[in-house]
Scaffold this active site. Sequence first.
Site, short mmCIF file in Angstrom:
data_model
loop_
_atom_site.label_atom_id
_atom_site.label_comp_id
_atom_site.label_asym_id
_atom_site.label_seq_id
_atom_site.Cartn_x
_atom_site.Cartn_y
_atom_site.Cartn_z
N ALA A 182 11.56 -1.88 7.14
CA ALA A 182 12.80 -1.16 7.41
C ALA A 182 13.03 -0.01 6.43
O ALA A 182 14.15 0.43 6.22
CB ALA A 182 14.00 -2.11 7.41
N GLY A 216 0.82 -1.20 0.00
CA GLY A 216 0.00 0.00 0.00
C GLY A 216 0.85 1.25 0.00
O GLY A 216 0.38 2.35 -0.27
N GLN A 217 2.14 1.06 0.29
CA GLN A 217 3.06 2.20 0.39
C GLN A 217 3.37 2.82 -0.96
O GLN A 217 3.87 3.94 -1.04
CB GLN A 217 4.35 1.76 1.09
CG GLN A 217 5.43 1.08 0.23
CD GLN A 217 5.19 -0.38 -0.07
OE1 GLN A 217 4.08 -0.78 -0.39
NE2 GLN A 217 6.22 -1.18 0.00
N GLY A 218 3.13 2.08 -2.04
CA GLY A 218 3.40 2.62 -3.36
C GLY A 218 4.64 2.05 -4.02
O GLY A 218 5.15 2.62 -4.99
N GLY A 252 8.98 5.52 4.59
CA GLY A 252 7.78 4.87 5.14
C GLY A 252 7.68 4.93 6.65
O GLY A 252 6.60 5.16 7.20
N GLU A 253 8.78 4.69 7.34
CA GLU A 253 8.74 4.71 8.80
C GLU A 253 9.03 6.08 9.40
O GLU A 253 8.30 6.52 10.30
CB GLU A 253 9.71 3.66 9.35
CG GLU A 253 9.28 2.25 9.01
CD GLU A 253 10.30 1.23 9.40
OE1 GLU A 253 10.15 0.63 10.48
OE2 GLU A 253 11.26 1.03 8.64
N ALA A 293 17.16 9.05 -4.00
CA ALA A 293 15.93 8.88 -3.22
C ALA A 293 16.13 7.97 -2.01
O ALA A 293 16.59 6.84 -2.13
CB ALA A 293 14.83 8.29 -4.10
N LYS A 294 15.77 8.47 -0.85
CA LYS A 294 15.79 7.67 0.37
C LYS A 294 14.36 7.23 0.70
O LYS A 294 13.40 7.86 0.29
CB LYS A 294 16.35 8.49 1.54
CG LYS A 294 17.81 8.91 1.33
CD LYS A 294 18.44 9.41 2.62
CE LYS A 294 18.25 10.89 2.82
NZ LYS A 294 19.09 11.45 3.93
N GLY A 295 14.25 6.16 1.47
CA GLY A 295 12.93 5.68 1.89
C GLY A 295 12.38 6.56 3.00
O GLY A 295 13.12 7.22 3.73
#
Lengths: 415, 159, 330
Positions: C87, C47-49, C285-286, C281-283
């Site tokens: 993570a 769902g995060q894309g 989500g958290e 690009a860095k993540g």
Amino acid sequence: MDFNVIGKSVIRVDGLAKVTGKAIYPQDIYMDNMLFGKTLRSSVPHAYFTLDTSKAEKIEGVVKIFTAKDVPGHNSHGVLFKDHEVLCEKKVRRIGDPIAFVVAVSEKIAAEAIEAIEVKYEEIPAVFDPVEAMKDEIKVHDGKSNIIYHYKLRKGNIEEGFAQSDVIVENVYNTSMVEHAFLQPEAGVSYVEDDGTIVVCAATQYPHFDQLEIAEAMGVPAEKVKVINPAVGGAFGGREDITLQIHLAMAAVYTGRPVKAVYSREESFYAHSKRHPEIIKIKTGANKEGKLLALEAEIIADTGAYASWAINVTRKSGIHVTGPYVIPNVKVDAYAVYTNNPFCGAMRGFGATQVPIATEQQMDILAEKLNISPVEIRLKNAFTKGSQTANGQTLTDSVPLVDCITKAAKAIGMF
Amino acid sequence: MKTISLKVNGKPYTVEVEEDMRLLDLLRDKLGFTGVKEGCAEGECGACSVIMDGNLVTSCLVMAFQADGKEIITIEGLQSEDGTLHPIQQAFLDEGAVQCGFCTPAMVLAAKALLDKNPNPTDEQIKEGISGNLCRCTGYAKIVSAVKKAAEYLNQGGK
Amino acid sequence: MKKRGKGIACIFYGTGYGNGFPDVSRAYAELQPDGKVAIYTGATEVGQGAKTALSQIPAEVLGLSVDDIIFINEDTSITPDAGTAAATRQTYNTGNAIKMAAEELRNELIKIAVKELELNSDIGLKMKDGKIFLEIYPDKCITFSQIAAMQEEPLRKFAVFTAQTVQIDPETGQGAPYWPYTFSACAVEVEVDTETGKVEVIRGAHAQDVGRAVNPTLIEGQMDGGFAMAMGYVIYEDLGLENGKIWNNKLSSYIIPTSMDMPEIQNIIVEDPENTAPYGAKGIGEPVMISVGPAILNAIYDAVGVRMTEIPVTPAKLLKAIREKEQKEA
């Protein structure tokens, strides 16, 4: 740099299926000749038990009741330690431990059979307080200390750091165990293909790891297991551990028919991990200019009955408890501890979410004592390019923390 | 067993239902409308919402026999046969209101139930209109802007 | 009485499995007969894309639109292992693996184009919309589907990306446990009802370092969702845990935020590309949920002068703290 696609708000590629209701989540799979599975879970937190399934087996429409002895390979799984049993053999360590899996021709009959299984518990003392558990007087896993990890950080000289500090703030913070509450409860379907490949369709965060865990429990090579990961209705860390995957695989192989299971919301709460609650004892010192000189912390993370990701979560807490600040003297001890609580594992932020509840309030308390603003104390200590973390790691690139602080503060009128 | 007749997405059905069967089970298990989702079974999350005779209902709390003679709209009834999306569906895509998607079908229907009655809702009214539908992914902001955008599309006669 | 206060918090967040554990992502990029490109990788869309952001990366490399990328990630028997969708690692790790595979495919396509177009070198060759052509003389042009038609086996390139971290020393904690780190800050204004202890978040400003934004709308969606989840964490959600039993195991008793609870949030995307990341690009989500909670707690203090050291700050707990403070002062 000019980009064609990067930086563009492209419409999500899975969006069309989702707005039309065509996206297939595991509960949306219906197959011919399909059976239905339901899990019997422990109602007590710490006990030896025996099962009598004879009455339940006689109910018309019950095809098979699986217990620990039916697990064909290793009766264990777990992302770090294999400390979960697929179905508990003789001991339960928390409320919600799976002890039997009923397969029947309908969900209703499976539920009826669950009620008809007689469970005799011989309860033993349980421990719910992680500080108590650290004494190891009651052991959650036989022959094993409840303390499963100790993260240690030693940097500089903590005594000198506090001696040089003009203000010192010391507090204990308690964070809570919480739930992912993704909207899609766990569900799955398993069947066996003509060549004997076991197929498990379930919503998971890591299909290739599930494949290995299913193969080990089924006693088959990994290439005989295929995991299909259809639409996943949210995860947030709650779909990293095995829930129904192995139960379904066993049932499909034994019956030769497709088997489906869907958890109720209540069962979902017990079936997957929770966020580790942490007790964070923290002491922070700064000089009159507002520069941080010392930080000492002790963190106790309650992982409940199973380790799941406890070691990594606790390490992450230990590493992030400094906050994003340059501090010359740091001492951290972080412990992961078994108890008879629901098991804890990954949840969004993974240990890094808990500790700022403490660290960031400490910063504000220091600022107030020093008569400077919350924004100022952060800017004075914030990591910038070239800063070194308490672990001794140099941040060489992409450290826009000051930018983040000033932009957020300005937008709300704090700067 | 009881025989009932109902319309789903404009099509008539006559089906035999058990006394204790929920509308949710009838729609999903018997009629194959799997866009209707079950999230809590107590009317709290709204994922099973459908439109029954113009009103948004949680189909987990409606018994199947209660749908006798009713007209039901599920998410499957919104897209035109030529594949054109309903303006609300289009707005959800355009505004990025979808993440995991499990709440989405019911959220779209909640928006429809609202906009059918109030074509120009304020942000507060939109928030109220979807307050019975939980979403754990989006924080609702883009859903609210999607409903606003949908109102625009509808007022312009569709997109 | 209703009292308002403001609070800020900032955080860092280390991406990936970390601590020297081999953090590996794998991907295939495969040319299809119609000139589209299929990406095979085990990265889950939760769902995060992931499917979208990880389609944008090879589209950029190959001069295609996202519609020309077929993203296949649902089946372990045909996808390589790309690690867990956790993570905050998929954009960085699998993004890198996919970018590398797409670049290999690109290089191969260019090589074939040079040969087929009978050119002396690859200088000046452009790749756009499924065509490879010489900009100074566009008649020298070959399409992806033409190249695909020449192959006996589909053109398929594989790449592996392994992140770099250093295991920490067990006694001192010295090492390089995560890379990259992501940063964020959040400032909020709250209103506390001193009669009921209820906290309302009035507005928020949330600044998130993303390295480089691959898809701003998806990022904002994550930021909104993280904000809501953090609100739940610090002021609403309570399992009612008692002797190992979860009393609040229903959504009617375990209260997560509804649309009515959400304030106006200003999302501020901060770009500072990370040189080891795909297009920088860095993540996120958290990290998007982390700074929000302590910012709310600091704002509560600013509003009513009590330090809440235990979460969730339920109305009952906050009311008790406010009363205790009043008594102490009286």
